[in-house]
Design a protein around this motif. Structure first.
Motif, short mmCIF file in Angstrom:
data_model
loop_
_atom_site.label_atom_id
_atom_site.label_comp_id
_atom_site.label_asym_id
_atom_site.label_seq_id
_atom_site.Cartn_x
_atom_site.Cartn_y
_atom_site.Cartn_z
N LYS A 11 8.74 -79.10 22.02
CA LYS A 11 9.12 -80.26 21.21
C LYS A 11 10.59 -80.66 21.35
CE LYS A 11 5.48 -79.97 17.79
NZ LYS A 11 4.89 -81.27 18.02
N THR A 12 11.47 -79.69 21.66
CA THR A 12 12.91 -79.99 21.67
C THR A 12 13.56 -79.79 23.04
OG1 THR A 12 13.62 -77.75 21.10
CG2 THR A 12 13.09 -79.25 19.26
N CYS A 35 14.51 -77.00 24.21
CA CYS A 35 15.55 -75.98 24.07
C CYS A 35 15.26 -74.82 25.02
CB CYS A 35 15.62 -75.47 22.63
SG CYS A 35 14.15 -74.52 22.10
N LYS A 64 20.90 -80.71 17.29
CA LYS A 64 20.14 -80.62 18.53
C LYS A 64 19.89 -79.13 18.80
CE LYS A 64 20.10 -81.40 23.42
NZ LYS A 64 20.85 -81.64 24.63
N LEU A 101 11.79 -78.30 12.29
CA LEU A 101 12.02 -79.63 12.88
C LEU A 101 12.60 -80.60 11.84
CD1 LEU A 101 8.81 -79.89 15.07
CD2 LEU A 101 11.15 -79.42 15.84
#
Length: 120
Positions: free
Chosen positions: A72-73, A75, A49, A40
């Protein structure tokens, strides 16, 4: 193209970061949960990103960071078509491609170990 090889000493695992450019989209391959903060931080420092995280196989030597990175992302999580993992949002098969902002990554299988390989 950006390519970083990261190493987790505890599990002797290599993780790979691939991105087209600073400030662009990125993909992480074979992550380790104990290195989550490092991933991160690196993504933030490079203004990347995370759009995909890929595990090439089920890891007996460590716990993947795939699910935490997804949480968290936001993705996509990717594994091979035969994977039984429940954190996978997309499954790929031999000959298919993963795309990350202009980078084309071909999925290959090494059948002796039933491990997915990627070819850029």
């Amino acid at each position: 193209m950006l390519f970083r090889q990261l190493f987790d000493h505890e599990s002797s695992t290599y993780t790979y970061l691939i991105a087209s450019r600073i400030g662009g989209e990125a993909l992480l391959i074979d992550t380790v949960i104990g290195q989550l903060d490092q991933y991160l931080t690196l993504l933030k420092e490079m203004d990347l990103k995370l759009v995909q995280t890929v595990d090439t196989h089920i890891h007996a030597d460590h716990i993947t960071a795939m699910g935490k990175l997804r949480d968290k992302t936001r993705c996509m999580t990717v594994m091979g078509e035969n994977s039984q993992a429940d954190v996978v949002s997309s499954r790929v098969r031999e000959g298919e491609y993963l795309f990350v902002e202009g980078i084309k990554i071909k999925v290959l299988y090494f059948l002796l170990q039933e491990e997915m390989k990627l070819s850029i």
